[in-house]
Design a protein around this motif. Sequence first.
Motif, PDB file in Angstrom:
ATOM      1  N   LEU A  17     -18.085  43.157 -20.246  1.00  0.00           N
ATOM      2  CA  LEU A  17     -18.365  42.980 -18.820  1.00  0.00           C
ATOM      3  C   LEU A  17     -19.540  42.028 -18.589  1.00  0.00           C
ATOM      4  O   LEU A  17     -19.532  41.256 -17.621  1.00  0.00           O
ATOM      5  CB  LEU A  17     -18.632  44.340 -18.173  1.00  0.00           C
ATOM      6  N   VAL A  18     -20.545  42.062 -19.458  1.00  0.00           N
ATOM      7  CA  VAL A  18     -21.643  41.090 -19.349  1.00  0.00           C
ATOM      8  C   VAL A  18     -21.113  39.678 -19.556  1.00  0.00           C
ATOM      9  O   VAL A  18     -21.453  38.752 -18.810  1.00  0.00           O
ATOM     10  CB  VAL A  18     -22.762  41.413 -20.357  1.00  0.00           C
ATOM     11  N   LEU A  19     -20.270  39.498 -20.567  1.00  0.00           N
ATOM     12  CA  LEU A  19     -19.696  38.178 -20.810  1.00  0.00           C
ATOM     13  C   LEU A  19     -18.880  37.725 -19.609  1.00  0.00           C
ATOM     14  O   LEU A  19     -18.998  36.572 -19.156  1.00  0.00           O
ATOM     15  CB  LEU A  19     -18.831  38.203 -22.067  1.00  0.00           C
ATOM     16  N   ALA A  20     -18.051  38.614 -19.069  1.00  0.00           N
ATOM     17  CA  ALA A  20     -17.230  38.262 -17.912  1.00  0.00           C
ATOM     18  C   ALA A  20     -18.092  37.863 -16.724  1.00  0.00           C
ATOM     19  O   ALA A  20     -17.809  36.867 -16.036  1.00  0.00           O
ATOM     20  CB  ALA A  20     -16.331  39.434 -17.540  1.00  0.00           C
ATOM     21  N   LEU A  21     -19.158  38.609 -16.479  1.00  0.00           N
ATOM     22  CA  LEU A  21     -20.012  38.313 -15.336  1.00  0.00           C
ATOM     23  C   LEU A  21     -20.806  37.028 -15.554  1.00  0.00           C
ATOM     24  O   LEU A  21     -20.958  36.219 -14.629  1.00  0.00           O
ATOM     25  CB  LEU A  21     -20.953  39.492 -15.070  1.00  0.00           C
ATOM     26  N   ALA A  22     -21.300  36.818 -16.781  1.00  0.00           N
ATOM     27  CA  ALA A  22     -22.052  35.595 -17.068  1.00  0.00           C
ATOM     28  C   ALA A  22     -21.167  34.360 -16.912  1.00  0.00           C
ATOM     29  O   ALA A  22     -21.625  33.314 -16.428  1.00  0.00           O
ATOM     30  CB  ALA A  22     -22.631  35.658 -18.484  1.00  0.00           C
ATOM     31  N   LEU A  23     -19.906  34.450 -17.305  1.00  0.00           N
ATOM     32  CA  LEU A  23     -18.984  33.326 -17.125  1.00  0.00           C
ATOM     33  C   LEU A  23     -18.625  33.148 -15.651  1.00  0.00           C
ATOM     34  O   LEU A  23     -18.577  32.026 -15.133  1.00  0.00           O
ATOM     35  CB  LEU A  23     -17.720  33.554 -17.951  1.00  0.00           C
ATOM     36  N   THR A  24     -18.378  34.248 -14.953  1.00  0.00           N
ATOM     37  CA  THR A  24     -18.048  34.175 -13.531  1.00  0.00           C
ATOM     38  C   THR A  24     -19.177  33.534 -12.740  1.00  0.00           C
ATOM     39  O   THR A  24     -18.942  32.727 -11.831  1.00  0.00           O
ATOM     40  CB  THR A  24     -17.757  35.593 -12.987  1.00  0.00           C
ATOM     41  N   ARG A  25     -20.410  33.897 -13.081  1.00  0.00           N
ATOM     42  CA  ARG A  25     -21.567  33.301 -12.400  1.00  0.00           C
ATOM     43  C   ARG A  25     -21.618  31.784 -12.600  1.00  0.00           C
ATOM     44  O   ARG A  25     -22.230  31.072 -11.808  1.00  0.00           O
ATOM     45  CB  ARG A  25     -22.861  33.927 -12.916  1.00  0.00           C
ATOM     46  N   ARG A  26     -20.994  31.303 -13.670  1.00  0.00           N
ATOM     47  CA  ARG A  26     -20.940  29.864 -13.938  1.00  0.00           C
ATOM     48  C   ARG A  26     -19.674  29.224 -13.367  1.00  0.00           C
ATOM     49  O   ARG A  26     -19.368  28.075 -13.661  1.00  0.00           O
ATOM     50  CB  ARG A  26     -21.018  29.612 -15.443  1.00  0.00           C
ATOM     51  N   GLY A  27     -18.912  29.977 -12.610  1.00  0.00           N
ATOM     52  CA  GLY A  27     -17.711  29.438 -11.986  1.00  0.00           C
ATOM     53  C   GLY A  27     -16.512  29.356 -12.900  1.00  0.00           C
ATOM     54  O   GLY A  27     -15.556  28.620 -12.612  1.00  0.00           O
ATOM     55  N   ILE A  28     -16.534  30.119 -14.001  1.00  0.00           N
ATOM     56  CA  ILE A  28     -15.447  30.074 -14.979  1.00  0.00           C
ATOM     57  C   ILE A  28     -14.539  31.281 -14.773  1.00  0.00           C
ATOM     58  O   ILE A  28     -15.003  32.428 -14.733  1.00  0.00           O
ATOM     59  CB  ILE A  28     -16.019  30.062 -16.407  1.00  0.00           C
ATOM     60  N   GLY A  29     -13.242  31.053 -14.666  1.00  0.00           N
ATOM     61  CA  GLY A  29     -12.289  32.127 -14.475  1.00  0.00           C
ATOM     62  C   GLY A  29     -12.108  32.960 -15.733  1.00  0.00           C
ATOM     63  O   GLY A  29     -11.933  32.420 -16.825  1.00  0.00           O
ATOM     64  N   VAL A  30     -12.143  34.286 -15.590  1.00  0.00           N
ATOM     65  CA  VAL A  30     -11.989  35.185 -16.724  1.00  0.00           C
ATOM     66  C   VAL A  30     -11.016  36.305 -16.359  1.00  0.00           C
ATOM     67  O   VAL A  30     -10.791  36.606 -15.185  1.00  0.00           O
ATOM     68  CB  VAL A  30     -13.339  35.811 -17.164  1.00  0.00           C
TER      69      VAL A  30
END
Length: 382
Positions: A17-30
Amino acid sequence: MPDEPAVLIAGAGPVGLVLALALTRRGIGVRVLEKRATLSAASRASTFHPPTLDALAELGVLAPLLPDGVRVDRILWRQVETGAAATLDLGILAAETGHPFRWHREQQDVTPALLAALPAGCVRFGAGVTALAQDDTGITLHAADGSTHRARYAVGCDGASGALRGLAGIGVEGSDYAHRVLRVLTPRDLRQVVPGLDGLGYLYDATGSCSLLRMPEVWRLIFRIPPEMTEADAMEAAHVRGRIGRFLPGHEDLEIAGQDVYGVKRAMATSYRAGRVLLAGDAAHLTNTRGGMNMNAGIHDAMTLASTLARVLGGAPDRLLQDWAAARLRVVREALLPRSEGRVAADPAAEVARMAALNPDQALVWAREASMLDMARVGETG
């Protein structure tokens, strides 16, 4: 959320979930594929170190959680027979972190906050990964619910069993530690029992130790038990009371709210990467629980991987992922495993004196290493 995300993540624990949120914050779809029907409610890791708190704050989820956890500013070491003691104030780390303290809270209280911060539908429950196929442009994962998912990369954050790791053909070097752990819970405030105790203490006698961790509603007492002792014998009332009395003399009748025994494993994946599959967290490493480093290292895996994936997905060379994978594996081999194993004192009777003898520079080095500040950002790019 795009129909085809850039990154697939196996596992909706704290690391995934941390990885998903860190990527989402960068505008990357997960998209996160979780085998369970809901988030895990099991009692697992509970210690959050300073760089992990920095990461949670960066992701915007820490502030509302802090008041209901336990802030630990000082660590105590105490010799039972003599009363000799040593303390270390984690405030000495203030120049290096925005959170110069440890924070105790059950990980199952943190994962719902991470999930709530993600876009709706980002996590698919009941969808453990069952098969994969890679090619030159991406990776396809098949899930237990019959769904199929396609992305540029996939990350295994699905725990020690590591379904994605196994499907990718990544091996594991591992073994059980000889000892196991007896965990006893008490509602009694042990600060009233042990002089100088804040929220974390290590008690020593001539042959062993007991760890004391204050949690929001109880204290945890952690004892090592020898490999030849059965779980039934370890849980037997006389043994438990004897252990308590050994380290808290006169308090053998301490109220007990719960107790359990669990084994401790040592494991390290042979690689953090196989083609378009990457690993983070328990899928990549398991350590001795003393010091509470393993989950924290997994969150550091996730944060450093998010920055590296963002660069690669933005057009940087794919080799950056190989550099990241090698760097994080090196952290496990050269720092995480030896450091967590080294936290078990070879000479319990001398441990308090050793800590008391640290000069200010040595205390700072110890605090940095125990708080994982020197390894948290290894492998980070961007």
